[in-house]
Design a protein around this motif. Structure first.
Motif, PDB file in Angstrom:
ATOM      1  N   SER A  27       0.823  -1.213   0.000  1.00 41.84           N
ATOM      2  CA  SER A  27       0.000   0.000   0.000  1.00 41.84           C
ATOM      3  C   SER A  27       0.864   1.274   0.000  1.00 41.84           C
ATOM      4  O   SER A  27       0.391   2.343  -0.351  1.00 41.84           O
ATOM      5  CB  SER A  27      -0.943   0.009   1.209  1.00 41.84           C
ATOM      6  OG  SER A  27      -0.200   0.105   2.416  1.00 41.84           O
ATOM      7  N   ARG A  28       2.130   1.166   0.388  1.00 38.82           N
ATOM      8  CA  ARG A  28       3.016   2.330   0.420  1.00 38.82           C
ATOM      9  C   ARG A  28       3.810   2.502  -0.869  1.00 38.82           C
ATOM     10  O   ARG A  28       4.406   3.552  -1.104  1.00 38.82           O
ATOM     11  CB  ARG A  28       3.989   2.223   1.597  1.00 38.82           C
ATOM     12  CG  ARG A  28       3.260   2.300   2.917  1.00 38.82           C
ATOM     13  CD  ARG A  28       4.047   2.764   4.103  1.00 38.82           C
ATOM     14  NE  ARG A  28       5.232   3.529   3.910  1.00 38.82           N
ATOM     15  CZ  ARG A  28       5.289   4.873   3.880  1.00 38.82           C
ATOM     16  NH1 ARG A  28       4.191   5.574   3.984  1.00 38.82           N
ATOM     17  NH2 ARG A  28       6.436   5.491   3.757  1.00 38.82           N
ATOM     18  N   ALA A  29       3.832   1.493  -1.725  1.00 39.19           N
ATOM     19  CA  ALA A  29       4.624   1.554  -2.957  1.00 39.19           C
ATOM     20  C   ALA A  29       4.273   2.762  -3.833  1.00 39.19           C
ATOM     21  O   ALA A  29       5.190   3.405  -4.360  1.00 39.19           O
ATOM     22  CB  ALA A  29       4.516   0.247  -3.731  1.00 39.19           C
ATOM     23  N   PRO A  30       3.000   3.118  -4.023  1.00 35.32           N
ATOM     24  CA  PRO A  30       2.704   4.303  -4.850  1.00 35.32           C
ATOM     25  C   PRO A  30       3.275   5.600  -4.270  1.00 35.32           C
ATOM     26  O   PRO A  30       3.816   6.430  -5.008  1.00 35.32           O
ATOM     27  CB  PRO A  30       1.170   4.340  -4.892  1.00 35.32           C
ATOM     28  CG  PRO A  30       0.752   2.930  -4.661  1.00 35.32           C
ATOM     29  CD  PRO A  30       1.769   2.387  -3.688  1.00 35.32           C
ATOM     30  N   ALA A  31       3.200   5.770  -2.964  1.00 35.29           N
ATOM     31  CA  ALA A  31       3.740   6.983  -2.342  1.00 35.29           C
ATOM     32  C   ALA A  31       5.263   7.013  -2.432  1.00 35.29           C
ATOM     33  O   ALA A  31       5.855   8.061  -2.704  1.00 35.29           O
ATOM     34  CB  ALA A  31       3.301   7.069  -0.883  1.00 35.29           C
ATOM     35  N   VAL A  32       5.889   5.869  -2.234  1.00 39.78           N
ATOM     36  CA  VAL A  32       7.343   5.800  -2.337  1.00 39.78           C
ATOM     37  C   VAL A  32       7.770   6.071  -3.781  1.00 39.78           C
ATOM     38  O   VAL A  32       8.734   6.805  -4.026  1.00 39.78           O
ATOM     39  CB  VAL A  32       7.869   4.441  -1.835  1.00 39.78           C
ATOM     40  CG1 VAL A  32       9.356   4.287  -2.105  1.00 39.78           C
ATOM     41  CG2 VAL A  32       7.579   4.268  -0.352  1.00 39.78           C
ATOM     42  N   ALA A  33       7.042   5.519  -4.747  1.00 38.84           N
ATOM     43  CA  ALA A  33       7.362   5.756  -6.160  1.00 38.84           C
ATOM     44  C   ALA A  33       7.248   7.242  -6.498  1.00 38.84           C
ATOM     45  O   ALA A  33       8.120   7.800  -7.167  1.00 38.84           O
ATOM     46  CB  ALA A  33       6.445   4.928  -7.059  1.00 38.84           C
ATOM     47  N   ALA A  34       6.199   7.889  -6.017  1.00 37.56           N
ATOM     48  CA  ALA A  34       6.023   9.322  -6.290  1.00 37.56           C
ATOM     49  C   ALA A  34       7.166  10.129  -5.673  1.00 37.56           C
ATOM     50  O   ALA A  34       7.693  11.055  -6.312  1.00 37.56           O
ATOM     51  CB  ALA A  34       4.676   9.803  -5.737  1.00 37.56           C
ATOM     52  N   THR A  35       7.576   9.774  -4.472  1.00 40.95           N
ATOM     53  CA  THR A  35       8.670  10.478  -3.800  1.00 40.95           C
ATOM     54  C   THR A  35       9.981  10.266  -4.528  1.00 40.95           C
ATOM     55  O   THR A  35      10.738  11.214  -4.772  1.00 40.95           O
ATOM     56  CB  THR A  35       8.783  10.020  -2.336  1.00 40.95           C
ATOM     57  OG1 THR A  35       7.532  10.267  -1.684  1.00 40.95           O
ATOM     58  CG2 THR A  35       9.893  10.735  -1.604  1.00 40.95           C
ATOM     59  N   VAL A  36      10.268   9.027  -4.888  1.00 41.09           N
ATOM     60  CA  VAL A  36      11.510   8.713  -5.610  1.00 41.09           C
ATOM     61  C   VAL A  36      11.546   9.455  -6.944  1.00 41.09           C
ATOM     62  O   VAL A  36      12.570  10.032  -7.320  1.00 41.09           O
ATOM     63  CB  VAL A  36      11.658   7.193  -5.820  1.00 41.09           C
ATOM     64  CG1 VAL A  36      12.752   6.865  -6.818  1.00 41.09           C
ATOM     65  CG2 VAL A  36      11.925   6.494  -4.499  1.00 41.09           C
ATOM     66  N   ASN A  37      10.446   9.469  -7.657  1.00 45.85           N
ATOM     67  CA  ASN A  37      10.400  10.155  -8.951  1.00 45.85           C
ATOM     68  C   ASN A  37      10.571  11.665  -8.800  1.00 45.85           C
ATOM     69  O   ASN A  37      11.234  12.302  -9.627  1.00 45.85           O
ATOM     70  CB  ASN A  37       9.103   9.813  -9.685  1.00 45.85           C
ATOM     71  CG  ASN A  37       9.101   8.376 -10.157  1.00 45.85           C
ATOM     72  OD1 ASN A  37      10.130   7.809 -10.511  1.00 45.85           O
ATOM     73  ND2 ASN A  37       7.930   7.756 -10.143  1.00 45.85           N
ATOM     74  N   ALA A  38      10.011  12.242  -7.737  1.00 46.68           N
ATOM     75  CA  ALA A  38      10.184  13.680  -7.497  1.00 46.68           C
ATOM     76  C   ALA A  38      11.645  14.009  -7.185  1.00 46.68           C
ATOM     77  O   ALA A  38      12.211  14.960  -7.742  1.00 46.68           O
ATOM     78  CB  ALA A  38       9.278  14.139  -6.356  1.00 46.68           C
ATOM     79  N   ILE A  39      12.258  13.207  -6.328  1.00 46.36           N
ATOM     80  CA  ILE A  39      13.668  13.418  -5.991  1.00 46.36           C
ATOM     81  C   ILE A  39      14.536  13.232  -7.223  1.00 46.36           C
ATOM     82  O   ILE A  39      15.458  14.011  -7.484  1.00 46.36           O
ATOM     83  CB  ILE A  39      14.102  12.468  -4.865  1.00 46.36           C
ATOM     84  CG1 ILE A  39      13.388  12.856  -3.563  1.00 46.36           C
ATOM     85  CG2 ILE A  39      15.618  12.469  -4.679  1.00 46.36           C
ATOM     86  CD1 ILE A  39      13.528  11.840  -2.454  1.00 46.36           C
ATOM     87  N   HIS A  40      14.223  12.221  -7.998  1.00 42.39           N
ATOM     88  CA  HIS A  40      14.974  11.950  -9.230  1.00 42.39           C
ATOM     89  C   HIS A  40      14.886  13.146 -10.186  1.00 42.39           C
ATOM     90  O   HIS A  40      15.871  13.518 -10.828  1.00 42.39           O
ATOM     91  CB  HIS A  40      14.415  10.683  -9.877  1.00 42.39           C
ATOM     92  CG  HIS A  40      15.260  10.118 -10.939  1.00 42.39           C
ATOM     93  ND1 HIS A  40      14.787   9.853 -12.192  1.00 42.39           N
ATOM     94  CD2 HIS A  40      16.564   9.759 -10.952  1.00 42.39           C
ATOM     95  CE1 HIS A  40      15.753   9.361 -12.933  1.00 42.39           C
ATOM     96  NE2 HIS A  40      16.845   9.290 -12.213  1.00 42.39           N
ATOM     97  N   GLY A  41      13.722  13.770 -10.266  1.00 38.71           N
ATOM     98  CA  GLY A  41      13.550  14.934 -11.127  1.00 38.71           C
ATOM     99  C   GLY A  41      14.382  16.122 -10.666  1.00 38.71           C
ATOM    100  O   GLY A  41      14.998  16.819 -11.479  1.00 38.71           O
ATOM    101  N   VAL A  42      14.426  16.350  -9.352  1.00 35.23           N
ATOM    102  CA  VAL A  42      15.214  17.460  -8.813  1.00 35.23           C
ATOM    103  C   VAL A  42      16.706  17.214  -9.039  1.00 35.23           C
ATOM    104  O   VAL A  42      17.429  18.108  -9.474  1.00 35.23           O
ATOM    105  CB  VAL A  42      14.914  17.667  -7.310  1.00 35.23           C
ATOM    106  CG1 VAL A  42      15.893  18.630  -6.676  1.00 35.23           C
ATOM    107  CG2 VAL A  42      13.486  18.149  -7.121  1.00 35.23           C
ATOM    108  N   VAL A  43      17.161  15.998  -8.759  1.00 34.72           N
ATOM    109  CA  VAL A  43      18.575  15.671  -8.955  1.00 34.72           C
ATOM    110  C   VAL A  43      18.940  15.794 -10.432  1.00 34.72           C
ATOM    111  O   VAL A  43      20.007  16.302 -10.777  1.00 34.72           O
ATOM    112  CB  VAL A  43      18.898  14.270  -8.400  1.00 34.72           C
ATOM    113  CG1 VAL A  43      20.292  13.813  -8.794  1.00 34.72           C
ATOM    114  CG2 VAL A  43      18.747  14.246  -6.891  1.00 34.72           C
TER     115      VAL A  43
END
Length: 63
Positions: A27-43
């Motif tokens: 149930s947490r995978a979608p939130a973790v994916a969104a966070t990882v993708n946001a961080i990846h975009g900033v980096v």
């Protein structure tokens, strides 16, 4: 080094977590994916900056 532009899906995140031996509730995978993708975009955006002409902070004199 250019970072891939493909976002990670919740399934990708779940596979990566399992491979790393990290517990991740499905149930947490979608939130973790969104966070990882946001961080990846900033980096990725930071990686695009051209800093070759920027002097080191130690050369700044505020006087």
């Amino acid at each position: 080094m250019a970072m891939p532009s493909t976002d990670l899906s919740p399934d990708d995140i779940a596979r990566l977590a399992a491979r790393a031996g990290l517990p991740l509730d499905a149930s947490r995978a979608p939130a973790v994916a969104a966070t990882v993708n946001a961080i990846h975009g900033v980096v990725g955006a930071l990686g695009e900056l051209r800093l070759g002409e920027t002097a080191p902070a130690s050369s700044f004199d505020a006087r």
